[in-house]
Design an enzyme around this catalytic site. Structure first.
Site, short mmCIF file in Angstrom:
data_model
loop_
_atom_site.label_atom_id
_atom_site.label_comp_id
_atom_site.label_asym_id
_atom_site.label_seq_id
_atom_site.Cartn_x
_atom_site.Cartn_y
_atom_site.Cartn_z
N ASN A 138 -72.68 52.99 51.61
CA ASN A 138 -73.47 51.98 50.90
C ASN A 138 -74.67 52.64 50.22
O ASN A 138 -75.27 53.58 50.73
CB ASN A 138 -73.98 50.91 51.87
CG ASN A 138 -72.83 50.19 52.54
OD1 ASN A 138 -71.69 50.29 52.08
ND2 ASN A 138 -73.10 49.47 53.61
N VAL A 139 -75.03 52.06 49.09
CA VAL A 139 -76.18 52.58 48.36
C VAL A 139 -77.43 51.74 48.64
O VAL A 139 -78.53 52.11 48.23
CB VAL A 139 -75.90 52.66 46.83
CG1 VAL A 139 -74.79 53.67 46.56
CG2 VAL A 139 -75.53 51.30 46.24
N ASP A 140 -77.28 50.62 49.37
CA ASP A 140 -78.48 49.83 49.70
C ASP A 140 -79.29 50.57 50.77
O ASP A 140 -78.84 51.58 51.33
CB ASP A 140 -78.09 48.40 50.14
CG ASP A 140 -77.31 48.37 51.46
OD1 ASP A 140 -77.75 48.99 52.44
OD2 ASP A 140 -76.25 47.71 51.52
N HIS A 164 -72.68 58.12 48.97
CA HIS A 164 -72.49 57.61 47.60
C HIS A 164 -73.82 57.40 46.88
O HIS A 164 -73.86 56.72 45.86
CB HIS A 164 -71.68 56.32 47.62
CG HIS A 164 -70.23 56.53 47.98
ND1 HIS A 164 -69.38 55.53 48.36
CD2 HIS A 164 -69.49 57.67 48.01
CE1 HIS A 164 -68.17 56.02 48.62
NE2 HIS A 164 -68.21 57.32 48.42
N CYS A 184 -82.11 62.12 36.07
CA CYS A 184 -81.79 62.38 34.67
C CYS A 184 -80.31 62.75 34.56
O CYS A 184 -79.77 63.42 35.44
CB CYS A 184 -82.66 63.52 34.16
SG CYS A 184 -82.31 63.94 32.43
N CYS A 197 -87.15 37.25 26.52
CA CYS A 197 -87.87 38.44 26.98
C CYS A 197 -87.26 39.69 26.33
O CYS A 197 -86.05 39.77 26.16
CB CYS A 197 -87.76 38.60 28.48
SG CYS A 197 -88.81 37.48 29.35
N CYS A 209 -85.73 60.45 30.10
CA CYS A 209 -86.45 61.53 30.80
C CYS A 209 -87.32 62.26 29.79
O CYS A 209 -87.07 62.19 28.58
CB CYS A 209 -85.40 62.47 31.39
SG CYS A 209 -86.06 63.91 32.24
N GLY A 255 -66.67 48.22 58.90
CA GLY A 255 -66.71 47.46 57.65
C GLY A 255 -66.37 48.25 56.41
O GLY A 255 -67.06 48.15 55.40
N ALA A 269 -69.44 42.69 62.00
CA ALA A 269 -70.31 43.74 62.57
C ALA A 269 -71.56 43.12 63.20
O ALA A 269 -71.98 43.54 64.29
CB ALA A 269 -70.70 44.72 61.46
#
Ligand code: OAD
Length: 241
Positions: A95-97, A112, A120, A142, A150, A187, A230
């Protein structure tokens, strides 16, 4: 019940399912699409070349969802397990959270990448903290935030591993797999490599355990499966011998 002795070394692999009860959608669950795109179509070097704004729109949405989510009792149980086992626990997440960290886990390997970091796409500047969102024009008029640049002129991209890229920290992960006596996948659908093959690498010399509500694709490789959520199973799952 998962029994852990004083000499066991535990490798845990988590997937999107650990964050499902926090309200972060899984990849292959109901729907599983983002605005009619499969995740592979917005999470790949090809997608970035073709339409970086679409890619940032996807990751901006994911940043908003993850920022609003709170760790659940599954994340908290793994943080407590780390307190008990210290460096005898290797926590590897797909997970990237940041919900493991927000629950109190300290040593988390994000194979990941991390949603709240950017880097960059051209120079070797180190990944940096970034929780900004870069969205297209909205109906309220907006001004959209452009794809960030970068100082070298390259484009700033999310610090995540896309399809076709090599996951991070594979050497460290290989050492953790070599060392472990208990392997627990939680999971994860067992469909995405190389994580899907971790269990096969340790099978035969480590106990292999799966925790989740549905059979993963690699279910044959697990010696014990605990079917359920879980957040419901993990708080009472571990016994120390
Ligand atoms: P998937 O979406 O493929 O699978 C999620 C798994 O979580 C399924 O097996 C569900 O049964 C399970 N699940 C659902 N709710 C759960 C709960 N409350 N408790 C426990 N398990 C639950 O997600 P991953 O296997 O993590 O990669 O996907 C692997 C990779 O594919 C991701 O890291 C991402 C994706 O494309 C990249 O973006 C590189």
């Amino acid at each position: 019940m998962i029994r852990i002795s004083s000499t066991d070394r535990v490798f845990i692999l988590t997937g999107a399912g650990i964050s499902a009860e926090s309200g972060v959608p899984t990849f292959r669950g109901a729907g599983g699409l983002w605005r009619n795109h499969r995740v592979e179509e917005v999470a790949s070097p090809h997608a970035w070349q073709r339409d970086p704004r679409l890619v940032w729109e996807f990751y901006s949405m994911r940043r908003r969802v993850a920022a609003a989510a709170k760790p659940n009792s599954g994340h908290e149980a793994l943080a407590r397990l780390e307190q008990s086992l210290q460096d005898r626990l290797f926590l590897c997440t797909q997970n990237v959270d940041d919900l493991h960290e927000r629950a109190g886990s300290v040593r988390v390997v994000h194979m990941h990448g991390e949603l709240f970091k950017s880097r960059c796409d051209r120079c070797d500047r180190a990944p940096f903290d970034d929780s900004a969102t870069y969205e297209p024009a909205r109906s309220d008029g907006c001004t959209p935030r452009p794809v960030p640049r970068c100082r070298c002129g390259g484009q700033i991209r999310p610090h995540v591993c896309w399809f076709g890229e090599i996951p991070y920290d594979l050497d460290k992960i290989a050492a953790g797999l070599n060392d472990c006596t208990v392997f627990i996948a939680i999971g994860t659908s067992g469909l995405v490599e190389p994580a899907a093959s971790f269990v096969a690498r340790v099978r035969g010399r480590a106990r292999t355990i799966y925790v989740g509500p549905d059979e993963p694709a690699n279910t044959f490789a697990f010696t014990d499966c605990y079917w359920g959520k879980a957040g419901e199973l993990l708080p009472n799952a571990f016994r120390f011998d």
